[in-house]
Design a protein around this motif. Structure first.
Motif, PDB file in Angstrom:
ATOM      1  N   TRP A 164       0.863  -1.173   0.000  1.00 17.71           N
ATOM      2  CA  TRP A 164       0.000   0.000   0.000  1.00 17.71           C
ATOM      3  C   TRP A 164       0.901   1.224   0.000  1.00 17.71           C
ATOM      4  O   TRP A 164       2.107   1.118   0.246  1.00 17.71           O
ATOM      5  N   PRO A 165       0.370   2.412  -0.302  1.00 10.98           N
ATOM      6  CA  PRO A 165       1.235   3.585  -0.417  1.00 10.98           C
ATOM      7  C   PRO A 165       1.790   4.026   0.939  1.00 10.98           C
ATOM      8  O   PRO A 165       1.114   3.902   1.954  1.00 10.98           O
ATOM      9  N   ALA A 166       3.020   4.534   0.897  1.00 14.16           N
ATOM     10  CA  ALA A 166       3.650   5.019   2.135  1.00 14.16           C
ATOM     11  C   ALA A 166       3.244   6.463   2.382  1.00 14.16           C
ATOM     12  O   ALA A 166       3.235   7.276   1.463  1.00 14.16           O
ATOM     13  N   SER A 167       2.895   6.768   3.628  1.00 11.98           N
ATOM     14  CA  SER A 167       2.726   8.180   3.969  1.00 11.98           C
ATOM     15  C   SER A 167       4.129   8.757   4.165  1.00 11.98           C
ATOM     16  O   SER A 167       5.082   8.019   4.439  1.00 11.98           O
ATOM     17  N   GLU A 168       4.225  10.070   4.002  1.00 14.60           N
ATOM     18  CA  GLU A 168       5.546  10.681   4.099  1.00 14.60           C
ATOM     19  C   GLU A 168       6.033  10.659   5.542  1.00 14.60           C
ATOM     20  O   GLU A 168       5.231  10.832   6.467  1.00 14.60           O
ATOM     21  N   VAL A 169       7.334  10.448   5.735  1.00 19.13           N
ATOM     22  CA  VAL A 169       7.899  10.475   7.089  1.00 19.13           C
ATOM     23  C   VAL A 169       8.788  11.712   7.198  1.00 19.13           C
ATOM     24  O   VAL A 169       9.876  11.750   6.626  1.00 19.13           O
ATOM     25  N   PRO A 170       8.313  12.750   7.909  1.00 19.44           N
ATOM     26  CA  PRO A 170       9.121  13.977   7.981  1.00 19.44           C
ATOM     27  C   PRO A 170      10.458  13.718   8.678  1.00 19.44           C
ATOM     28  O   PRO A 170      10.525  12.915   9.614  1.00 19.44           O
ATOM     29  N   ALA A 171      11.511  14.394   8.210  1.00 19.22           N
ATOM     30  CA  ALA A 171      12.821  14.284   8.873  1.00 19.22           C
ATOM     31  C   ALA A 171      12.802  15.177  10.106  1.00 19.22           C
ATOM     32  O   ALA A 171      12.198  16.254  10.101  1.00 19.22           O
ATOM     33  N   LEU A 172      13.442  14.732  11.175  1.00 21.39           N
ATOM     34  CA  LEU A 172      13.448  15.498  12.420  1.00 21.39           C
ATOM     35  C   LEU A 172      14.847  16.001  12.721  1.00 21.39           C
ATOM     36  O   LEU A 172      15.827  15.341  12.366  1.00 21.39           O
ATOM     37  N   PRO A 173      14.912  17.129  13.418  1.00 16.56           N
ATOM     38  CA  PRO A 173      16.232  17.597  13.832  1.00 16.56           C
ATOM     39  C   PRO A 173      16.806  16.673  14.912  1.00 16.56           C
ATOM     40  O   PRO A 173      16.053  16.022  15.632  1.00 16.56           O
ATOM     41  N   GLY A 174      18.135  16.612  15.002  1.00 13.59           N
ATOM     42  CA  GLY A 174      18.772  15.825  16.070  1.00 13.59           C
ATOM     43  C   GLY A 174      18.931  14.369  15.677  1.00 13.59           C
ATOM     44  O   GLY A 174      18.765  13.996  14.518  1.00 13.59           O
ATOM     45  N   GLN A 175      19.197  13.542  16.685  1.00 15.93           N
ATOM     46  CA  GLN A 175      19.637  12.166  16.497  1.00 15.93           C
ATOM     47  C   GLN A 175      18.623  11.164  16.983  1.00 15.93           C
ATOM     48  O   GLN A 175      18.140  11.293  18.123  1.00 15.93           O
ATOM     49  N   GLY A 176      18.331  10.148  16.180  1.00 16.08           N
ATOM     50  CA  GLY A 176      17.480   9.055  16.654  1.00 16.08           C
ATOM     51  C   GLY A 176      18.227   8.169  17.640  1.00 16.08           C
ATOM     52  O   GLY A 176      19.422   8.327  17.855  1.00 16.08           O
ATOM     53  N   ARG A 177      17.488   7.255  18.255  1.00 16.19           N
ATOM     54  CA  ARG A 177      18.073   6.354  19.277  1.00 16.19           C
ATOM     55  C   ARG A 177      18.044   4.910  18.784  1.00 16.19           C
ATOM     56  O   ARG A 177      17.092   4.509  18.120  1.00 16.19           O
ATOM     57  N   ASP A 178      19.012   4.121  19.216  1.00 15.29           N
ATOM     58  CA  ASP A 178      18.963   2.684  18.927  1.00 15.29           C
ATOM     59  C   ASP A 178      17.853   2.035  19.737  1.00 15.29           C
ATOM     60  O   ASP A 178      17.646   2.373  20.904  1.00 15.29           O
ATOM     61  N   LEU A 179      17.176   1.099  19.116  1.00 10.90           N
ATOM     62  CA  LEU A 179      16.010   0.473  19.740  1.00 10.90           C
ATOM     63  C   LEU A 179      16.415  -0.635  20.706  1.00 10.90           C
ATOM     64  O   LEU A 179      17.195  -1.528  20.365  1.00 10.90           O
ATOM     65  N   ARG A 180      15.838  -0.552  21.909  1.00  9.84           N
ATOM     66  CA  ARG A 180      15.970  -1.629  22.897  1.00  9.84           C
ATOM     67  C   ARG A 180      14.599  -2.269  22.980  1.00  9.84           C
ATOM     68  O   ARG A 180      13.599  -1.561  23.188  1.00  9.84           O
ATOM     69  N   ILE A 181      14.535  -3.580  22.810  1.00  9.77           N
ATOM     70  CA  ILE A 181      13.214  -4.196  22.714  1.00  9.77           C
ATOM     71  C   ILE A 181      13.177  -5.552  23.404  1.00  9.77           C
ATOM     72  O   ILE A 181      14.207  -6.230  23.517  1.00  9.77           O
ATOM     73  N   HIS A 182      11.994  -5.923  23.855  1.00  6.66           N
ATOM     74  CA  HIS A 182      11.839  -7.203  24.567  1.00  6.66           C
ATOM     75  C   HIS A 182      11.865  -8.361  23.584  1.00  6.66           C
ATOM     76  O   HIS A 182      11.137  -8.372  22.597  1.00  6.66           O
ATOM     77  N   ASP A 183      12.713  -9.337  23.894  1.00  2.20           N
ATOM     78  CA  ASP A 183      12.879 -10.516  23.051  1.00  2.20           C
ATOM     79  C   ASP A 183      12.307 -11.717  23.789  1.00  2.20           C
ATOM     80  O   ASP A 183      12.775 -12.070  24.878  1.00  2.20           O
ATOM     81  N   THR A 184      11.287 -12.336  23.211  1.00  2.61           N
ATOM     82  CA  THR A 184      10.650 -13.485  23.868  1.00  2.61           C
ATOM     83  C   THR A 184      11.661 -14.611  24.099  1.00  2.61           C
ATOM     84  O   THR A 184      11.610 -15.294  25.126  1.00  2.61           O
ATOM     85  N   ALA A 185      12.584 -14.804  23.155  1.00  2.00           N
ATOM     86  CA  ALA A 185      13.508 -15.947  23.246  1.00  2.00           C
ATOM     87  C   ALA A 185      14.434 -15.843  24.452  1.00  2.00           C
ATOM     88  O   ALA A 185      14.714 -16.837  25.107  1.00  2.00           O
TER      89      ALA A 185
END
Ligand code: 5CA
Ligand code: ZN
Length: 409
Positions: free
Chosen positions: A4-25
């Motif tokens: 399906w078509p992508a909506s636009e993702v605006p660029a943001l000032p500054g730095q993104g963060r690395d994702l920390r996520i729960h792993d079931t395994a």
């Protein structure tokens, strides 16, 4: 299949963060360190009914994963399937006297519309089970040649004992596995199996059911787990970052899929994190097509509910929580959307740089959307109470809420 078509993702000032996520395994949080291209496979719908809010909540979780990664300036290679041939789809088509292909096409089209309306970013590859069959057959043949699969009255089963890592996604004991296998598409009580948990890889053609040429396997159709493995290995390869789905997929689906892939490649693990979203309930029970206790995204849209409010209703719950859909959930979301829209429609406001960082921190910390919403609430309340003089702030807030959470203000 097209997505399906992508909506636009605006660029943001500054730095993104690395994702920390729960792993079931591993049962804990992992900080993912994808290369320049993050790789994610999310299990798609079985298209025999319309998208309900449980589906939408699960896809919302993985849309956040994609948005956190995009904010780190990575590319995201996102793959999703459509289980466009399987028992529940054939049974529904039979019950309603409709053509199963037409039913799958209709519901997949509606899913695309719902995903577009909710601003869920599309997968790069959107693949149906039927179109994946030519890639599935050689995998089943290889498993059989390796002694990891066997035949029973024409059907081919995977031997769970062929994977030394079997059990390391869900960590359930054999009794619990057996119960869930019976509930979720397995056949633990069929006589003649080597292990009651062994799942089907290839089902020999049944009278009156669709079937395909399976080469040395004979005519038939693919099992459920090998479908996702074939698509994931074809488009992502082993060791991809996230295998995603609702918590009802941890066992047997993701356990079996990981075993298939690990035996096929000799590599471990298939995915760096197995990420599972909680279940959404209605009237005290998990929303499910088989029970029929459903609220459809498309019905809410027809009722005139703004898709951005539906999205906010999903975001108000932590993705790992089980929660219940009620009228209050929607009412709160509509009110929040109104407050936020009023706050960003002013020509100036309180500074927003710190807010952007708070949203980033919250989402990178195991997709904590409720904390992100609370931060935006505080900014909107400050705007309402005393306003501000920062003329860039309302625009920054709108762009951040859209880029990181898919909510268009
Ligand atoms: N086609 C397979 C996956 S390969 C399948 O499970 N399809 S499904 O249509 O049944 O579900 C699609 C996704 O929605 C799955 O990730 C499932 O875990 C999730 N899901 C289903 N019901 C709910 C619910 N009530 N709450 C949250 N997520 C749900
Ligand atoms: Zn799947």
């Amino acid at each position: 299949m097209h997505a399906w078509p992508a909506s636009e993702v605006p660029a943001l000032p500054g730095q993104g963060r690395d994702l920390r996520i729960h792993d079931t395994a591993t049962g804990g949080l992992v900080t993912l360190d994808p290369g320049p291209v993050a790789r994610i496979y999310v299990c798609g719908i079985t298209p025999y009914d319309a998208t309900h809010l449980g589906h939408a909540a699960t896809y919302n979780a993985f849309d956040l994963v994609q948005r956190v990664w995009l904010d780190t300036k990575r590319q995201v290679h996102y793959v999703q399937n459509v289980t466009d041939v399987d028992d529940p789809l054939l049974e529904r088509a039979e019950r309603d006297s409709v053509d199963w292909v037409a039913l799958a096409e209709k519901e997949t089209a509606l899913f695309r519309e719902d995903m577009t309306a909710l601003r869920m970013l599309p997968p790069r590859h959107y693949i149906g089970a039927v179109e994946a069959i030519p890639g599935i057959v050689p995998l089943v043949e290889r498993l059989r040649e390796a002694g990891a699969a066997y035949e029973l009255e024409g059907d081919i089963y995977f031997s769970v004992e062929s994977d030394p890592h079997f059990g390391q996604v869900s960590h359930l004991d054999a009794a619990a596995m057996r119960l869930l296998s019976a509930e979720r598409g397995g056949d633990p009580n069929r006589p003649g199996k080597k292990n009651p948990l062994d799942p089907m890889l290839w089902m020999a053609a049944r009278p009156g059911e669709p079937s395909w040429d399976g080469g040395s396997l004979g005519r038939g159709r693919p099992g459920w787990h090998i479908e996702c493995v074939a698509i994931a290995l074809d488009h992502l390869g082993m060791g991809f970052d996230v295998q995603g789905g609702g918590s009802d997929l941890a066992f047997p689906h993701h356990e079996m899929g990981a075993s298939h892939a690990q035996v096929l490649t000799g590599e471990f693990p298939m995915a760096k994190a197995y990420v599972h979203a909680g279940m959404v309930a209605l009237h005290g029970e998990k929303m499910s097509k088989s029970k029929g206790n459903l609220v459809f995204v498309s019905q809410l849209r027809r009722d005139g509910v703004d898709p951005a409010a539906i999205r906010l209703a999903l975001l108000a719950h932590h993705y790992r929580a089980d929660w219940e859909w009620t009228d209050d959930v929607l009412r709160d979301a509509v009110a929040r959307l109104d407050r936020w829209r009023a706050a960003v429609s002013r020509p100036d406001g309180p500074p927003a740089e710190a807010l952007v960082e708070e949203i980033r921190d919250a989402l990178a910390d195991d997709l904590d959307a409720p904390t992100a919403l609370a931060a935006v609430d505080r900014w909107a309340a400050a705007q309402e109470e005393h306003g501000g003089t920062d003329t860039a702030a309302p625009g920054v807030v709108s762009r951040a809420v859209d880029a990181l959470m898919g909510v268009a203000l």
